[in-house]
Design an enzyme around this catalytic site. Structure first.
Site, PDB file in Angstrom:
ATOM      1  N   ARG A   1       0.837  -1.212   0.000  1.00 18.07           N
ATOM      2  CA  ARG A   1       0.000   0.000   0.000  1.00 18.07           C
ATOM      3  C   ARG A   1       0.872   1.262   0.000  1.00 18.07           C
ATOM      4  O   ARG A   1       0.452   2.323  -0.469  1.00 18.07           O
ATOM      5  CB  ARG A   1      -0.964   0.000   1.198  1.00 18.07           C
ATOM      6  CG  ARG A   1      -1.816   1.264   1.296  1.00 18.07           C
ATOM      7  CD  ARG A   1      -3.081   1.076   2.134  1.00 18.07           C
ATOM      8  NE  ARG A   1      -2.830   0.419   3.396  1.00 18.07           N
ATOM      9  CZ  ARG A   1      -2.248   0.983   4.458  1.00 18.07           C
ATOM     10  NH1 ARG A   1      -1.835   2.232   4.405  1.00 18.07           N
ATOM     11  NH2 ARG A   1      -2.065   0.305   5.569  1.00 18.07           N
TER      12      ARG A   1
ATOM     13  N   TYR B   1     -15.671  16.956 -15.716  1.00 19.30           N
ATOM     14  CA  TYR B   1     -16.043  15.547 -15.601  1.00 19.30           C
ATOM     15  C   TYR B   1     -17.050  15.347 -14.457  1.00 19.30           C
ATOM     16  O   TYR B   1     -16.897  15.920 -13.376  1.00 19.30           O
ATOM     17  CB  TYR B   1     -14.771  14.728 -15.356  1.00 19.30           C
ATOM     18  CG  TYR B   1     -15.032  13.255 -15.265  1.00 19.30           C
ATOM     19  CD1 TYR B   1     -15.398  12.526 -16.394  1.00 19.30           C
ATOM     20  CD2 TYR B   1     -14.922  12.580 -14.065  1.00 19.30           C
ATOM     21  CE1 TYR B   1     -15.647  11.176 -16.327  1.00 19.30           C
ATOM     22  CE2 TYR B   1     -15.171  11.222 -13.976  1.00 19.30           C
ATOM     23  CZ  TYR B   1     -15.542  10.525 -15.112  1.00 19.30           C
ATOM     24  OH  TYR B   1     -15.801   9.187 -15.022  1.00 19.30           O
TER      25      TYR B   1
ATOM     26  N   ASP C   1      -6.473  18.674 -15.535  1.00 21.63           N
ATOM     27  CA  ASP C   1      -6.937  17.322 -15.874  1.00 21.63           C
ATOM     28  C   ASP C   1      -6.682  17.132 -17.366  1.00 21.63           C
ATOM     29  O   ASP C   1      -7.342  17.730 -18.219  1.00 21.63           O
ATOM     30  CB  ASP C   1      -8.430  17.167 -15.536  1.00 21.63           C
ATOM     31  CG  ASP C   1      -8.949  15.756 -15.830  1.00 21.63           C
ATOM     32  OD1 ASP C   1      -8.354  15.053 -16.675  1.00 21.63           O
ATOM     33  OD2 ASP C   1      -9.965  15.365 -15.228  1.00 21.63           O
TER      34      ASP C   1
ATOM     35  N   LYS D   1      -8.235   5.794 -19.672  1.00 25.79           N
ATOM     36  CA  LYS D   1      -8.582   6.186 -21.032  1.00 25.79           C
ATOM     37  C   LYS D   1      -7.417   5.897 -21.989  1.00 25.79           C
ATOM     38  O   LYS D   1      -7.144   4.760 -22.261  1.00 25.79           O
ATOM     39  CB  LYS D   1      -9.010   7.653 -21.045  1.00 25.79           C
ATOM     40  CG  LYS D   1      -9.975   8.031 -19.892  1.00 25.79           C
ATOM     41  CD  LYS D   1     -11.322   7.350 -19.987  1.00 25.79           C
ATOM     42  CE  LYS D   1     -12.169   7.489 -18.724  1.00 25.79           C
ATOM     43  NZ  LYS D   1     -12.439   8.841 -18.295  1.00 25.79           N
TER      44      LYS D   1
HETATM   45  C1  LIG Z   1     -12.776   9.365 -16.993  1.00 30.63           C
HETATM   46  C2  LIG Z   1     -12.353  10.701 -16.540  1.00 30.63           C
HETATM   47  C3  LIG Z   1     -11.993  10.930 -15.190  1.00 30.63           C
HETATM   48  C4  LIG Z   1     -12.104   9.879 -14.129  1.00 30.63           C
HETATM   49  O1  LIG Z   1     -11.273   8.778 -14.340  1.00 30.63           O
HETATM   50  P1  LIG Z   1     -11.621   7.301 -13.784  1.00 30.63           P
HETATM   51  O2  LIG Z   1     -10.405   6.538 -14.154  1.00 30.63           O
HETATM   52  O3  LIG Z   1     -12.882   6.860 -14.457  1.00 30.63           O
HETATM   53  O4  LIG Z   1     -11.812   7.429 -12.307  1.00 30.63           O
HETATM   54  C5  LIG Z   1     -11.568  12.201 -14.849  1.00 30.63           C
HETATM   55  N1  LIG Z   1     -11.509  13.202 -15.755  1.00 30.63           N
HETATM   56  C6  LIG Z   1     -11.860  13.022 -17.042  1.00 30.63           C
HETATM   57  C7  LIG Z   1     -11.773  14.170 -17.995  1.00 30.63           C
HETATM   58  C8  LIG Z   1     -12.313  11.774 -17.482  1.00 30.63           C
HETATM   59  O5  LIG Z   1     -12.671  11.600 -18.761  1.00 30.63           O
END
Ligand SMILES: *Cc1c(COP(=O)(O)O)cnc(C)c1O
Length: 425
Positions: free
Chosen positions: A78, A131, A214, A239
């Site tokens: 962890r 998001y 982000d 993603k």
């Molecule tokens: C999918 C996404 C997130 C969150 O990511 P997870 O891996 O699903 O927790 C945050 N910001 C954006 C722009 C996203 O497309």
């Protein structure tokens, strides 16, 4: 043999002379530290033995008090584990960062960053749209902690940006600015240079807010926020980085000074990325430059087809930003590609959108983006289901809006599938 895979990897500075395609394959792993294996080992263990009692004390001292936790021996998974360290070094190299912290998901990375830097009673500024999970955190847990949130009305306008920051900092400490650029699902851009300048100006007379970007929508390589001067870059690795729609992950990259508090909090929250997901990511990252390039080329072809189609009202694709506009100038400055996820609106409303979606045979209907396969979703009834219609409309998401993430199939097959489905309207 060095018992700590990853330790023998090159320090960050030589990375600057290598291209991303090379770093994606080599950074963070070293055969000499793993039986000479060309590929990184998968180290499945929850805990690590100490060679001596004194070494145990030293490992804990370095981890909890040392400036560089990467120098500590491993203690418990962890806190840190070999595959985590390897993938973090590779992610840091790709983002041009001193350090990275990898998490179990993008939301785990965003939540840890917020909790590390925002205190009860603070203010934050964010871009809109943002998001859904992030908005849930802001309107839920952070609001419960007495944190007020201010949205920037027009994130490509330096005046709008500066006024929002000044307003947010008037009564409270403005802890951070969270900029999602391009925004999900509208591809709205944020002028990062203007955000940084406004943050610096606030810092001249008081607290300088941390600037956090982000970077999920374009992903590493297509946009490098730390190179623009951002303090922290957050990426949902789920993603483009993982790229095969088979794991969840998240990352925070930046200077050691800025990443360390987030990484320490990860140990408390227990939201590190597990060994197998870390190992899969190392594998995925090797092909990220190739995948991103092909997906972007396919997306350009599909976007051009849609833009010319009589049943399509408009296409919000970054490649179509008109020359001479503020958004185009921001795009030219900070983005290297238009990426491969975009939205389009069909002629009609929900009924027409549903009729079209239900006729698709190749393209899969699902949320998420950045995978090898093309995915499409009706934003208003899925990803933005809980967003009130008037808020959705303000950011350009209505019942005719569809978001598509273009994958690696042959573009002619994608276009044929869309063409057949659009004829149902
Ligand atoms: C999918 C996404 C997130 C969150 O990511 P997870 O891996 O699903 O927790 C945050 N910001 C954006 C722009 C996203 O497309």
């Amino acid at each position: 043999m060095n018992d700590q895979p990853g330790r023998g990897a090159a320090p960050p500075s030589p990375h600057l002379s290598l291209h991303p395609e090379t770093l994606a394959i080599s950074a963070g792993t070293d055969p000499a530290s793993a039986y000479g294996a060309v590929k990184p080992p998968l180290v499945l263990t929850s805990t690590f033995t100490y060679p001596t009692a004194a070494a145990a004390k030293e490992a804990h001292r370095t981890f909890f008090e040392g400036a560089a936790p990467d120098q500590a021996g491993y203690i418990y998974a962890r806190l840190d584990h070999p595959n985590l360290r390897m993938v973090q070094q590779r992610l840091a190299a790709l983002d041009g960062a001193e350090e990275a912290a990898a998490f179990a998901s993008g939301m785990a990375a965003i939540a840890a960053t917020m909790l590390a830097y925002v205190r009860p009673g603070d203010a934050i500024v964010h871009t809109a749209p943002i998001y859904g999970g992030t908005l849930g955190l802001i309107n839920g847990l952070l609001a419960d902690l007495g944190v007020t949130a201010h949205a920037i009305p027009d994130p490509v306008d330096p005046v709008s940006i500066e006024e929002t920051l000044i307003d947010a900092a008037r009564e409270r400490r403005l802890a951070l600015v969270l900029a999602e650029s391009p925004a999900n699902p509208t591809s709205g851009l944020v002028d990062l240079q203007a955000v940084l300048e406004a943050a610096d100006r606030l810092g001249e007379t008081g607290h300088r807010p941390l600037v956090v970007v982000d970077n999920t929508f374009l992903g590493p390589l297509n946009q490098r926020p730390l190179m623009e001067g951002a303090d922290l870059c957050i990426t949902s690795l789920t993603k483009y980085a993982a790229g095969h729609s088979d794991i969840l992950g998240g990352a925070v990259t930046g200077s050691a000074r800025h990443v360390t508090p987030v990484r320490r909090l990860r140990t408390t929250l227990g939201t590190h990325l597990d060994p197998f997901s870390s190992w899969l990511l190392l594998r995925s990252l090797e092909t990220l430059p190739l995948r991103a390039e092909r997906a972007a080329a396919n997306a350009a072809a599909v976007a051009a087809f849609l833009a010319d189609h009589p049943k399509v009202a408009n296409v919000t694709y970054l490649g179509f930003l008109a020359e001479g506009t503020q958004a185009r100038r921001v795009f030219n400055r900070q983005c290297r590609s238009a990426g491969s996820t975009f939205s389009f609106r069909i002629v009609g409303g929900e009924a027409e959108a549903f009729a079209m979606l239900d006729r698709l045979r190749l393209i899969r209907m699902a949320v998420s983006l950045g995978g090898t396969e093309t995915l499409i979703c009706h934003s208003a009834s899925t990803t933005h289901y809980s967003v009130p219609p008037e808020v959705r409309a303000a950011v350009g998401v209505d019942d005719a809006s569809l978001r598509i993430s273009i994958g690696l199939e042959h573009p002619d097959d994608l276009i044929a599938d869309l063409s057949r489905a659009l004829s149902a309207i």
